[in-house]
Design a protein around this motif. Structure first.
Motif, PDB file in Angstrom:
ATOM      1  N   LEU A   1       0.726  -1.267  -0.058  1.00  0.00           N
ATOM      2  CA  LEU A   1       0.187  -0.226  -0.086  1.00  0.00           C
ATOM      3  C   LEU A   1       0.859   1.276   0.005  1.00  0.00           C
ATOM      4  O   LEU A   1       0.616   2.193  -0.735  1.00  0.00           O
ATOM      5  CB  LEU A   1      -0.988   0.052   1.101  1.00  0.00           C
ATOM      6  N   HIS A   2       1.909   1.284   0.626  1.00  0.00           N
ATOM      7  CA  HIS A   2       2.928   2.366   0.596  1.00  0.00           C
ATOM      8  C   HIS A   2       3.391   2.561  -0.767  1.00  0.00           C
ATOM      9  O   HIS A   2       3.397   3.858  -1.416  1.00  0.00           O
ATOM     10  CB  HIS A   2       4.126   2.063   1.415  1.00  0.00           C
ATOM     11  N   MET A   3       3.773   1.289  -1.520  1.00  0.00           N
ATOM     12  CA  MET A   3       4.166   1.653  -2.980  1.00  0.00           C
ATOM     13  C   MET A   3       2.971   2.099  -3.844  1.00  0.00           C
ATOM     14  O   MET A   3       3.319   3.034  -4.808  1.00  0.00           O
ATOM     15  CB  MET A   3       4.727   0.131  -3.373  1.00  0.00           C
ATOM     16  N   ALA A   4       1.773   1.570  -3.731  1.00  0.00           N
ATOM     17  CA  ALA A   4       0.740   2.284  -4.479  1.00  0.00           C
ATOM     18  C   ALA A   4       0.539   3.584  -4.172  1.00  0.00           C
ATOM     19  O   ALA A   4       0.322   4.685  -5.018  1.00  0.00           O
ATOM     20  CB  ALA A   4      -0.483   1.390  -4.006  1.00  0.00           C
ATOM     21  N   ALA A   5       0.677   4.164  -2.829  1.00  0.00           N
ATOM     22  CA  ALA A   5       0.464   5.535  -2.482  1.00  0.00           C
ATOM     23  C   ALA A   5       1.486   6.456  -3.248  1.00  0.00           C
ATOM     24  O   ALA A   5       1.384   7.412  -3.728  1.00  0.00           O
ATOM     25  CB  ALA A   5       0.589   5.635  -0.849  1.00  0.00           C
ATOM     26  N   LYS A   6       2.944   5.921  -3.267  1.00  0.00           N
ATOM     27  CA  LYS A   6       3.855   6.850  -3.488  1.00  0.00           C
ATOM     28  C   LYS A   6       4.025   6.982  -4.996  1.00  0.00           C
ATOM     29  O   LYS A   6       4.770   7.707  -5.322  1.00  0.00           O
ATOM     30  CB  LYS A   6       5.233   6.534  -2.787  1.00  0.00           C
ATOM     31  N   ASN A   7       3.328   5.969  -5.740  1.00  0.00           N
ATOM     32  CA  ASN A   7       3.448   5.854  -7.132  1.00  0.00           C
ATOM     33  C   ASN A   7       1.994   6.490  -7.781  1.00  0.00           C
ATOM     34  O   ASN A   7       1.947   6.326  -8.944  1.00  0.00           O
ATOM     35  CB  ASN A   7       3.789   4.681  -7.706  1.00  0.00           C
ATOM     36  N   GLY A   8       1.165   6.981  -6.993  1.00  0.00           N
ATOM     37  CA  GLY A   8      -0.016   7.378  -7.509  1.00  0.00           C
ATOM     38  C   GLY A   8      -0.866   6.308  -7.977  1.00  0.00           C
ATOM     39  O   GLY A   8      -1.954   6.566  -9.021  1.00  0.00           O
ATOM     40  N   SER A   9      -0.745   5.196  -7.407  1.00  0.00           N
ATOM     41  CA  SER A   9      -1.450   3.878  -7.931  1.00  0.00           C
ATOM     42  C   SER A   9      -2.917   3.975  -7.262  1.00  0.00           C
ATOM     43  O   SER A   9      -3.060   2.980  -6.381  1.00  0.00           O
ATOM     44  CB  SER A   9      -0.807   2.648  -7.899  1.00  0.00           C
ATOM     45  N   THR A  10      -3.801   4.679  -7.707  1.00  0.00           N
ATOM     46  CA  THR A  10      -4.992   4.913  -7.069  1.00  0.00           C
ATOM     47  C   THR A  10      -5.903   3.540  -6.998  1.00  0.00           C
ATOM     48  O   THR A  10      -6.305   3.215  -6.150  1.00  0.00           O
ATOM     49  CB  THR A  10      -5.735   5.944  -7.518  1.00  0.00           C
ATOM     50  N   GLN A  11      -6.003   3.012  -8.382  1.00  0.00           N
ATOM     51  CA  GLN A  11      -6.649   1.731  -8.413  1.00  0.00           C
ATOM     52  C   GLN A  11      -6.324   0.597  -7.579  1.00  0.00           C
ATOM     53  O   GLN A  11      -7.110  -0.034  -6.619  1.00  0.00           O
ATOM     54  CB  GLN A  11      -6.937   1.330  -9.809  1.00  0.00           C
ATOM     55  N   VAL A  12      -4.967   0.244  -7.588  1.00  0.00           N
ATOM     56  CA  VAL A  12      -4.405  -0.552  -6.815  1.00  0.00           C
ATOM     57  C   VAL A  12      -4.404  -0.286  -5.289  1.00  0.00           C
ATOM     58  O   VAL A  12      -4.847  -1.191  -4.342  1.00  0.00           O
ATOM     59  CB  VAL A  12      -3.008  -0.998  -7.091  1.00  0.00           C
ATOM     60  N   ALA A  13      -4.259   0.822  -4.732  1.00  0.00           N
ATOM     61  CA  ALA A  13      -4.471   1.277  -3.673  1.00  0.00           C
ATOM     62  C   ALA A  13      -5.908   0.909  -2.935  1.00  0.00           C
ATOM     63  O   ALA A  13      -6.181   0.379  -1.905  1.00  0.00           O
ATOM     64  CB  ALA A  13      -4.297   2.586  -3.403  1.00  0.00           C
ATOM     65  N   GLU A  14      -7.122   1.248  -3.809  1.00  0.00           N
ATOM     66  CA  GLU A  14      -8.373   0.905  -3.644  1.00  0.00           C
ATOM     67  C   GLU A  14      -8.681  -0.656  -3.133  1.00  0.00           C
ATOM     68  O   GLU A  14      -8.979  -1.271  -2.357  1.00  0.00           O
ATOM     69  CB  GLU A  14      -9.404   1.450  -4.484  1.00  0.00           C
ATOM     70  N   LEU A  15      -7.811  -1.463  -4.355  1.00  0.00           N
ATOM     71  CA  LEU A  15      -7.924  -2.931  -4.250  1.00  0.00           C
ATOM     72  C   LEU A  15      -7.342  -3.579  -2.916  1.00  0.00           C
ATOM     73  O   LEU A  15      -7.888  -4.466  -2.382  1.00  0.00           O
ATOM     74  CB  LEU A  15      -7.419  -3.497  -5.479  1.00  0.00           C
ATOM     75  N   LEU A  16      -6.392  -2.809  -2.488  1.00  0.00           N
ATOM     76  CA  LEU A  16      -5.630  -3.281  -1.459  1.00  0.00           C
ATOM     77  C   LEU A  16      -6.179  -2.933  -0.145  1.00  0.00           C
ATOM     78  O   LEU A  16      -6.448  -3.884   0.719  1.00  0.00           O
ATOM     79  CB  LEU A  16      -3.986  -2.787  -1.414  1.00  0.00           C
ATOM     80  N   ILE A  17      -6.663  -1.923   0.174  1.00  0.00           N
ATOM     81  CA  ILE A  17      -7.568  -1.537   0.989  1.00  0.00           C
ATOM     82  C   ILE A  17      -8.799  -2.474   1.101  1.00  0.00           C
ATOM     83  O   ILE A  17      -9.221  -2.978   2.361  1.00  0.00           O
ATOM     84  CB  ILE A  17      -8.093  -0.031   1.105  1.00  0.00           C
ATOM     85  N   GLN A  18      -9.292  -2.515   0.063  1.00  0.00           N
ATOM     86  CA  GLN A  18     -10.670  -3.685  -0.010  1.00  0.00           C
ATOM     87  C   GLN A  18     -10.283  -5.088   0.542  1.00  0.00           C
ATOM     88  O   GLN A  18     -11.111  -5.812   1.136  1.00  0.00           O
ATOM     89  CB  GLN A  18     -11.151  -3.664  -1.546  1.00  0.00           C
ATOM     90  N   HIS A  19      -9.070  -5.406   0.243  1.00  0.00           N
ATOM     91  CA  HIS A  19      -8.485  -6.758   0.723  1.00  0.00           C
ATOM     92  C   HIS A  19      -7.940  -6.687   2.158  1.00  0.00           C
ATOM     93  O   HIS A  19      -7.292  -7.742   2.664  1.00  0.00           O
ATOM     94  CB  HIS A  19      -7.613  -7.304  -0.352  1.00  0.00           C
ATOM     95  N   GLY A  20      -8.067  -5.601   2.812  1.00  0.00           N
ATOM     96  CA  GLY A  20      -7.696  -5.417   4.363  1.00  0.00           C
ATOM     97  C   GLY A  20      -6.099  -4.985   4.401  1.00  0.00           C
ATOM     98  O   GLY A  20      -5.668  -5.161   5.707  1.00  0.00           O
ATOM     99  N   ALA A  21      -5.669  -4.223   3.517  1.00  0.00           N
ATOM    100  CA  ALA A  21      -4.318  -3.689   3.922  1.00  0.00           C
ATOM    101  C   ALA A  21      -4.294  -2.676   5.083  1.00  0.00           C
ATOM    102  O   ALA A  21      -5.369  -1.745   5.188  1.00  0.00           O
ATOM    103  CB  ALA A  21      -3.845  -3.107   2.608  1.00  0.00           C
ATOM    104  N   MET A  22      -3.367  -2.699   5.717  1.00  0.00           N
ATOM    105  CA  MET A  22      -3.341  -1.723   6.964  1.00  0.00           C
ATOM    106  C   MET A  22      -3.218  -0.392   6.340  1.00  0.00           C
ATOM    107  O   MET A  22      -2.009  -0.180   5.845  1.00  0.00           O
ATOM    108  CB  MET A  22      -2.419  -2.188   7.893  1.00  0.00           C
ATOM    109  N   ILE A  23      -4.157   0.560   6.600  1.00  0.00           N
ATOM    110  CA  ILE A  23      -3.744   1.942   5.975  1.00  0.00           C
ATOM    111  C   ILE A  23      -3.011   2.681   6.862  1.00  0.00           C
ATOM    112  O   ILE A  23      -2.433   3.964   6.371  1.00  0.00           O
ATOM    113  CB  ILE A  23      -5.358   2.610   5.809  1.00  0.00           C
ATOM    114  N   GLU A  24      -2.922   2.384   8.157  1.00  0.00           N
ATOM    115  CA  GLU A  24      -2.041   3.160   9.051  1.00  0.00           C
ATOM    116  C   GLU A  24      -0.756   2.528   9.130  1.00  0.00           C
ATOM    117  O   GLU A  24       0.171   2.676  10.198  1.00  0.00           O
ATOM    118  CB  GLU A  24      -2.549   3.306  10.281  1.00  0.00           C
ATOM    119  N   ALA A  25      -0.015   1.445   8.316  1.00  0.00           N
ATOM    120  CA  ALA A  25       1.075   0.941   8.344  1.00  0.00           C
ATOM    121  C   ALA A  25       2.227   1.931   8.383  1.00  0.00           C
ATOM    122  O   ALA A  25       2.310   2.974   7.733  1.00  0.00           O
ATOM    123  CB  ALA A  25       1.361  -0.122   7.143  1.00  0.00           C
TER     124      ALA A  25
END
Length: 481
Positions: free
Chosen positions: A89-113
């Protein structure tokens, strides 16, 4: 290039799982994982990144979905960290990968990692937005309530990162979005804290309802509780306030007036508001603190202080630590008192000194730092006969201890029980025992009920009902004892 081969380093070699992800080769990656499922979370040598890290960095939703939904014996590691401590999720955030970020959060990624530098995905999304003028990933994370108050190792929140960045209309828009979410999260936290505080106050009031009499003390406790609960709300709003001093106390009054009960209630209150890490109340007397020989008292007292750390130390009959008359020999009780005084400023323990009012003056006068450290003095009055009657009825209604399952006869009204106690006990006896009179009175009354009934009694109601006759006999047994 033939499928499945990598020619970038000269001689052809089999494509790695990371290579398939970088090239966006979904079919090749799937085939590779079928052949060797253990490659699902393989980390590359330099960046220590998994295939999911790379898919997130390249915003490849198809490959990310394949990895996230893999049905083999291996499961994708959502929180795997690269050399910088960054998750996918850090990688998605720092590369502007919005779609994958959404996907990761939906699958339970820790948003406060947290990465190694303390940054959350929101920090990195803000950093990318400042470089790329695209706040979409920031907005996606905010929509999932990413914490705007999170601080990195430099002490910066995401909003403060914006303030340190370039200026311009798009940056101002990003700042406006973040500020709105900061205020909204603060409002939500304050609302949640308000509801939680109201619940705690109700719980506290319920505990207070079990205390008979003591109106002045209960009023002070309510004011105190209200202040500490208000401090909780202030902190929930992000306000910086001065911490409260450890509320060391002296409980002055006769035995049986509720000092120990109030100490236990205070332990729960101080833990409830986060002032103390536990609600433990450690009850000690002179014999628990004072040794018999030179050099024994200090270690013995320190062990008790260690046991009580994080909670309340209740020193009952504290006046016994101070000799009644001056002597040439050093009294070890004074040494114990000095050991207690030495830890009272550290804030790791709350100390309550309890005892008769007049002898306690010796303790107050024995140490010049006593009144500086002990800031609250509570005076516990003797119970009236009406209050003793209330305590008795409450104990039976609670159905605890020896009276579990028993009840009072309707003739045992509060007025009748109060009159009985007044007629069957002396004022000196009541002052000596106070609330301690009730429990033996009820235990004796139950025994009197047993002796009064015959074995032929089959009425369940009669077998469980304590009468005025039983209470009177119970009181007379105490007088004889």
């Amino acid at each position: 290039m033939p499928p499945g081969l990598d020619h970038r380093a000269g001689a052809a070699r089999p494509m790695t799982v990371h290579g398939y992800v970088q090239q966006g080769d979904l079919a090749g990656l799937q085939k590779k994982l079928v052949e060797n499922p253990s490659l699902l979370n393989l980390k590359n040598e330099i960046m220590v990144q998994t295939p999911l890290h790379l898919a997130a960095g390249h915003n490849n939703t198809a490959i990310a979905m394949l990895l996230l939904s893999w049905n083999g014996s291996e499961k994708v590691e959502m929180e795997a960290k690269n050399m910088y401590g960054e998750t996918p999720l850090h990688m998605a955030a720092k590369n502007g990968s919005t779609q994958v970020a959404e996907l990761l959060i939906q699958h339970g990624a820790m948003i406060e990692a947290r990465a190694n530098n303390g940054m959350t995905p929101l920090h990195l999304a803000v950093w990318h937005a400042l470089q790329d003028d695209n706040p979409s990933t920031v907005i996606a994370l905010l929509n999932h309530n990413a914490d705007c108050a999170a601080i990195d190792e430099d002490g910066l929140t995401p909003l403060q990162l914006v303030a340190k960045g370039p200026k311009g209309a798009k940056v101002e828009k990003l700042e406006k979005v973040l500020r709105w979410h900061v205020d909204e999260q603060r409002r939500q936290k304050a609302l949640a804290a308000c509801q939680e505080t109201a619940g705690k106050m109700a719980e506290f009031e319920l505990a207070m309802a079990s205390i008979i009499g003591m109106d002045e003390i209960k009023g002070q406790l309510r004011r105190w509780a209200k202040g500490m609960f208000m401090d909780e709300r202030r902190r929930a709003l992000g306000l910086t306030i001065a911490p409260r001093r450890a509320p060391h106390m002296a409980f002055l009054g006769s035995p049986g007036t509720g000092k120990t009960m109030v100490a236990r209630l205070l332990g729960k209150l101080l833990h409830m508001v986060g002032f103390l890490p536990t609600d433990k109340v450690t009850e000690v007397q002179r014999t628990d603190l004072v040794g018999e020989f030179v050099g024994h008292t200090g270690p013995k007292t320190r062990r008790k202080l260690e046991d009580a750390a994080g909670g309340v130390l209740f020193v009952d009959e504290a006046y016994r630590l101070v000799p009644n008359q001056k002597s040439d020999d050093k009294d070890y009780g004074l040494e114990a008192l000095e050991e207690i005084m030495a830890v009272m400023d550290a804030g790791k323990i709350v100390v309550i000194f309890a005892g008769y009012e007049e002898p306690m003056k010796r303790v107050i006068a024995s140490n010049e730092g006593f009144c500086r450290r002990v800031t609250k003095f509570f005076h516990f009055k003797d119970f009236s006969t009406d209050e003793l009657a209330q305590i008795l009825r409450l104990k039976v209604a609670e159905g605890s201890g020896a009276l579990c399952g028993f009840k009072l006869h309707p003739a045992c009204t509060m007025e009748a029980v109060a009159a009985l106690i007044k007629s069957e006990t002396t004022e000196a006896q009541r002052k000596e025992m106070n609330g301690g009179l009730v429990e033996p009175m009820l235990v004796n009354a139950r025994e009197c009920l047993d002796q009064r009934l015959g074995f032929d009694c089959v009425d369940p109601d009669e077998l469980l009902t304590i009468t005025m006759e039983d209470l009177r006999a119970g009181l007379r047994l105490i007088s004889r004892q």
